[in-house]
Design a protein around this motif. Structure first.
Motif, PDB file in Angstrom:
ATOM      1  N   MET A 154       4.251   2.713  11.917  1.00 41.76           N
ATOM      2  CA  MET A 154       3.007   3.483  11.757  1.00 41.76           C
ATOM      3  C   MET A 154       3.123   4.447  10.584  1.00 41.76           C
ATOM      4  O   MET A 154       2.170   4.668   9.844  1.00 41.76           O
ATOM      5  N   GLY A 155       4.318   5.022  10.431  1.00 41.94           N
ATOM      6  CA  GLY A 155       4.548   5.957   9.328  1.00 41.94           C
ATOM      7  C   GLY A 155       4.296   5.276   7.983  1.00 41.94           C
ATOM      8  O   GLY A 155       3.696   5.859   7.067  1.00 41.94           O
ATOM      9  N   TRP A 156       4.752   4.038   7.870  1.00 41.35           N
ATOM     10  CA  TRP A 156       4.535   3.266   6.631  1.00 41.35           C
ATOM     11  C   TRP A 156       3.033   3.176   6.340  1.00 41.35           C
ATOM     12  O   TRP A 156       2.576   3.440   5.221  1.00 41.35           O
ATOM     13  N   LEU A 157       2.249   2.828   7.357  1.00 37.01           N
ATOM     14  CA  LEU A 157       0.803   2.697   7.150  1.00 37.01           C
ATOM     15  C   LEU A 157       0.169   4.053   6.804  1.00 37.01           C
ATOM     16  O   LEU A 157      -0.676   4.140   5.911  1.00 37.01           O
ATOM     17  N   LEU A 158       0.615   5.110   7.495  1.00 40.00           N
ATOM     18  CA  LEU A 158       0.021   6.427   7.229  1.00 40.00           C
ATOM     19  C   LEU A 158       0.331   6.894   5.804  1.00 40.00           C
ATOM     20  O   LEU A 158      -0.523   7.470   5.121  1.00 40.00           O
ATOM     21  N   ILE A 159       1.553   6.622   5.348  1.00 41.55           N
ATOM     22  CA  ILE A 159       1.899   6.973   3.960  1.00 41.55           C
ATOM     23  C   ILE A 159       0.980   6.204   3.007  1.00 41.55           C
ATOM     24  O   ILE A 159       0.382   6.766   2.090  1.00 41.55           O
ATOM     25  N   ASN A 160       0.862   4.895   3.263  1.00 42.52           N
ATOM     26  CA  ASN A 160       0.008   4.069   2.398  1.00 42.52           C
ATOM     27  C   ASN A 160      -1.429   4.593   2.353  1.00 42.52           C
ATOM     28  O   ASN A 160      -2.028   4.701   1.281  1.00 42.52           O
ATOM     29  N   LEU A 161      -1.964   4.918   3.542  1.00 39.10           N
ATOM     30  CA  LEU A 161      -3.362   5.355   3.576  1.00 39.10           C
ATOM     31  C   LEU A 161      -3.537   6.689   2.855  1.00 39.10           C
ATOM     32  O   LEU A 161      -4.552   6.932   2.200  1.00 39.10           O
ATOM     33  N   SER A 162      -2.511   7.533   2.957  1.00 38.91           N
ATOM     34  CA  SER A 162      -2.596   8.825   2.270  1.00 38.91           C
ATOM     35  C   SER A 162      -2.513   8.629   0.746  1.00 38.91           C
ATOM     36  O   SER A 162      -3.208   9.307  -0.019  1.00 38.91           O
ATOM     37  N   VAL A 163      -1.673   7.681   0.340  1.00 44.68           N
ATOM     38  CA  VAL A 163      -1.585   7.351  -1.094  1.00 44.68           C
ATOM     39  C   VAL A 163      -2.930   6.790  -1.574  1.00 44.68           C
ATOM     40  O   VAL A 163      -3.412   7.119  -2.672  1.00 44.68           O
ATOM     41  N   LEU A 164      -3.560   5.985  -0.728  1.00 44.46           N
ATOM     42  CA  LEU A 164      -4.883   5.443  -1.064  1.00 44.46           C
ATOM     43  C   LEU A 164      -5.898   6.599  -1.231  1.00 44.46           C
ATOM     44  O   LEU A 164      -6.666   6.629  -2.201  1.00 44.46           O
ATOM     45  N   ALA A 165      -5.850   7.534  -0.266  1.00 41.58           N
ATOM     46  CA  ALA A 165      -6.766   8.684  -0.350  1.00 41.58           C
ATOM     47  C   ALA A 165      -6.520   9.471  -1.641  1.00 41.58           C
ATOM     48  O   ALA A 165      -7.453   9.927  -2.307  1.00 41.58           O
ATOM     49  N   LYS A 166      -5.238   9.572  -2.012  1.00 42.53           N
ATOM     50  CA  LYS A 166      -4.890  10.318  -3.242  1.00 42.53           C
ATOM     51  C   LYS A 166      -5.457   9.596  -4.458  1.00 42.53           C
ATOM     52  O   LYS A 166      -5.992  10.217  -5.381  1.00 42.53           O
ATOM     53  N   SER A 167      -5.319   8.262  -4.447  1.00 44.48           N
ATOM     54  CA  SER A 167      -5.789   7.537  -5.638  1.00 44.48           C
ATOM     55  C   SER A 167      -7.315   7.610  -5.742  1.00 44.48           C
ATOM     56  O   SER A 167      -7.857   7.604  -6.854  1.00 44.48           O
ATOM     57  N   ILE A 168      -7.993   7.714  -4.601  1.00 44.87           N
ATOM     58  CA  ILE A 168      -9.454   7.905  -4.651  1.00 44.87           C
ATOM     59  C   ILE A 168      -9.759   9.313  -5.155  1.00 44.87           C
ATOM     60  O   ILE A 168     -10.618   9.520  -6.010  1.00 44.87           O
ATOM     61  N   GLN A 169      -8.971  10.279  -4.664  1.00 42.46           N
ATOM     62  CA  GLN A 169      -9.195  11.678  -5.065  1.00 42.46           C
ATOM     63  C   GLN A 169      -9.018  11.872  -6.584  1.00 42.46           C
ATOM     64  O   GLN A 169      -9.794  12.573  -7.212  1.00 42.46           O
ATOM     65  N   VAL A 170      -7.989  11.229  -7.152  1.00 39.60           N
ATOM     66  CA  VAL A 170      -7.750  11.414  -8.589  1.00 39.60           C
ATOM     67  C   VAL A 170      -8.457  10.336  -9.432  1.00 39.60           C
ATOM     68  O   VAL A 170      -8.210  10.205 -10.630  1.00 39.60           O
ATOM     69  N   ALA A 171      -9.317   9.581  -8.778  1.00 36.90           N
ATOM     70  CA  ALA A 171     -10.153   8.582  -9.448  1.00 36.90           C
ATOM     71  C   ALA A 171      -9.362   7.546 -10.232  1.00 36.90           C
ATOM     72  O   ALA A 171      -9.696   7.210 -11.371  1.00 36.90           O
ATOM     73  N   ASN A 172      -8.263   7.046  -9.632  1.00 34.80           N
ATOM     74  CA  ASN A 172      -7.574   5.928 -10.307  1.00 34.80           C
ATOM     75  C   ASN A 172      -7.371   4.726  -9.373  1.00 34.80           C
ATOM     76  O   ASN A 172      -6.405   3.988  -9.504  1.00 34.80           O
ATOM     77  N   LEU A 173      -8.324   4.577  -8.440  1.00 32.37           N
ATOM     78  CA  LEU A 173      -8.238   3.433  -7.525  1.00 32.37           C
ATOM     79  C   LEU A 173      -8.358   2.138  -8.342  1.00 32.37           C
ATOM     80  O   LEU A 173      -9.334   1.954  -9.066  1.00 32.37           O
ATOM     81  N   SER A 174      -7.334   1.290  -8.206  1.00 30.40           N
ATOM     82  CA  SER A 174      -7.321   0.068  -9.019  1.00 30.40           C
ATOM     83  C   SER A 174      -7.366  -1.167  -8.128  1.00 30.40           C
ATOM     84  O   SER A 174      -7.135  -1.089  -6.918  1.00 30.40           O
ATOM     85  N   GLN A 175      -7.612  -2.293  -8.780  1.00 24.97           N
ATOM     86  CA  GLN A 175      -7.593  -3.576  -8.073  1.00 24.97           C
ATOM     87  C   GLN A 175      -6.203  -3.800  -7.452  1.00 24.97           C
ATOM     88  O   GLN A 175      -6.086  -4.294  -6.332  1.00 24.97           O
ATOM     89  N   SER A 176      -5.154  -3.407  -8.188  1.00 26.44           N
ATOM     90  CA  SER A 176      -3.783  -3.578  -7.687  1.00 26.44           C
ATOM     91  C   SER A 176      -3.562  -2.756  -6.427  1.00 26.44           C
ATOM     92  O   SER A 176      -2.960  -3.229  -5.456  1.00 26.44           O
ATOM     93  N   MET A 177      -4.047  -1.513  -6.440  1.00 26.23           N
ATOM     94  CA  MET A 177      -3.874  -0.651  -5.261  1.00 26.23           C
ATOM     95  C   MET A 177      -4.610  -1.262  -4.061  1.00 26.23           C
ATOM     96  O   MET A 177      -4.086  -1.277  -2.946  1.00 26.23           O
ATOM     97  N   ILE A 178      -5.803  -1.789  -4.303  1.00 23.84           N
ATOM     98  CA  ILE A 178      -6.584  -2.377  -3.193  1.00 23.84           C
ATOM     99  C   ILE A 178      -5.836  -3.584  -2.617  1.00 23.84           C
ATOM    100  O   ILE A 178      -5.704  -3.731  -1.405  1.00 23.84           O
ATOM    101  N   LEU A 179      -5.296  -4.436  -3.517  1.00 20.68           N
ATOM    102  CA  LEU A 179      -4.557  -5.616  -3.037  1.00 20.68           C
ATOM    103  C   LEU A 179      -3.341  -5.193  -2.214  1.00 20.68           C
ATOM    104  O   LEU A 179      -3.114  -5.691  -1.110  1.00 20.68           O
ATOM    105  N   TYR A 180      -2.548  -4.261  -2.768  1.00 19.70           N
ATOM    106  CA  TYR A 180      -1.339  -3.807  -2.068  1.00 19.70           C
ATOM    107  C   TYR A 180      -1.702  -3.242  -0.695  1.00 19.70           C
ATOM    108  O   TYR A 180      -1.092  -3.585   0.324  1.00 19.70           O
TER     109      TYR A 180
END
Ligand code: NDP
Length: 369
Positions: A154-180
């Motif tokens: 679960m920790g792995w998923l929570l880290i990932n989701l937080s990283v996703l939230a960060k990439s949305i916050q700093v406006a660098n959400l990429s196709q690669s991030m979405i795939l990963y």
């Protein structure tokens, strides 16, 4: 970032301690009260049987739901984990050391003689702390080994989701991030969907709970398996469409082989007549399955896992070896694990295993290895 500020970002703060303890408290409470299938575990030498409540998927969905609502209402920061990644890493590491020292001391003092709690003390303190001395210690009725495995995934998923939230916050959400993110979400949700399979693994049945297992579950899995996400936060990748399609194919094939092989073995152990790919199973010596994936290679499930691991890294392109840490580590681990399992099975099944080896000569990848 200079060396001093890098070092200081590892220093645990009260916020990271609260985050970690809050997570463990939630898991302890949710795991104990949420409904879930009660799966019988191993029968121990003293005749008692362990039981595991498999409610990991519900616990996870509820937690993510609560966090999303909390984030939306501004009660919690969805980037809290990604903002404090390094200090959470060191806090979790320190926690693992402390908890395994407590486990060691409590185990030494335990007078419980049941097979599950009887201390196995070698006399070498480092060895005993590293490998643990009790098989299934529990705290307030919570089976700690099952708890830590669940916390790590679960920790792995929570880290990932937080990283996703960060990439949305700093406006660098990429196709690669979405795939990963997509591949990992499917893999982790699938893990919890089939959580009961975990109850029959070697770690749960046979390993004692020491630093090796606790560190592996709480630190290694969540913090190293998520390297790709962290890497994508600060690196830009342009993937051509063909690469995206190829990446998706690697994931789908990996998933089918990984889940299919593990499921075939699981079903076979429960019902040796269960159909494999619509046909009655071929069996050697009444014990070893030679149909389906188990007739292609002796550890096709490892092949599936390796393809999945590769698919988590391919979204990062090939400009750096850093995002390939997980598949490289897994390749080494699974080759070593396969060798150990092979030796164990040769010892256990004797001639039947030799016959299986002749029928299925490939270890992991047909015509290669
Ligand atoms: P396996 O699920 O491959 O189990 C091996 C055992 O299965 C053998 O010891 C034997 O046990 C039984 N077996 C072997 N061949 C046959 C056969 N032909 N028919 C019936 N039974 C057979 O081992 P693992 O626990 O190592 O792996 C489980 C999954 O976990 C894998 O998919 C692996 O990739 C994954 N994994 C992932 C890791 C990660 O870090 N991502 C780390 C480790 C594993 P028995 O004595 O019961 O018959």
């Amino acid at each position: 970032m200079d060396f001093t500020s890098l070092l200081s970002s590892f220093i645990p703060s009260w916020a990271s301690v609260c985050l970690l303890l809050g997570f463990f408290n939630y898991l302890g409470i949710a795991g104990s009260i949420l409904p879930g299938k009660l799966v019988p575990g191993a029968i121990l030498a003293d005749g008692t049987r362990l039981h595991y409540r498999c409610n990991g998927l519900l616990s996870l969905l509820l937690l993510v739901g609560l966090l999303v609502i909390g984030g939306w209402m501004d009660f919690v920061s969805l980037t809290a984990i990604s903002d404090r990644g390094l200090e959470l890493l060191s806090t979790t590491f320190i926690f693992s050391v402390i908890v395994t020292l407590i486990l060691y001391m409590a185990g030494c003092k335990s007078n419980d003689r049941s097979a599950s709690l009887k201390p196995h003390i070698s006399g070498n303190i480092i060895d005993d702390w590293w490998f643990g001395i009790q098989l299934n210690p529990n705290f307030l009725g919570v089976d700690l080994k099952f708890f830590f495995v669940r916390a790590g995934m679960m920790g792995w998923l929570l880290i990932n989701l937080s990283v996703l939230a960060k990439s949305i916050q700093v406006a660098n959400l990429s196709q690669s991030m979405i795939l990963y993110q997509l591949f990992c979400v499917i893999y982790i949700m699938d893990y919890f969907f089939y959580e009961e399979y975990m109850t029959s693994t070697w770690d749960i049945i046979a390993e004692r709970l020491g630093f090796m297992l606790v560190f592996g579950d709480l630190v290694w899995i969540p913090f190293t398996f998520s390297i790709q996400g962290w890497w994508l936060l600060s690196n830009k990748v342009d993937l051509p469409t063909a690469a995206v399609v190829a990446n998706c194919c690697v994931f789908v094939i990996g998933y089918l082989v990984f889940r299919g092989a593990n499921k075939q073995k699981h079903d076979f152990k429960r019902n040796p007549k269960a159909l494999i790919w619509g046909q009655p199973p071929k069996v050697i010596g009444g014990k070893l399955l030679v149909s389906g994936y188990w007739g292609i290679a002796r550890h096709c499930n490892y092949l599936g896992d390796l393809l999945l691991a590769l698919s988590f890294s391919l979204p990062c392109g090939i400009s750096s070896p850093v995002p390939y840490f997980y598949p490289i580590y897994l390749l080494i681990l699974l080759i070593w694990r396969e060798r150990r399992d092979e030796a164990r099975c040769a010892e256990k099944y004797k001639d039947v295993w030799a016959e299986y080896r002749r029928a299925v000569p490939w270890r992991i990848l047909p015509y290669v290895y």
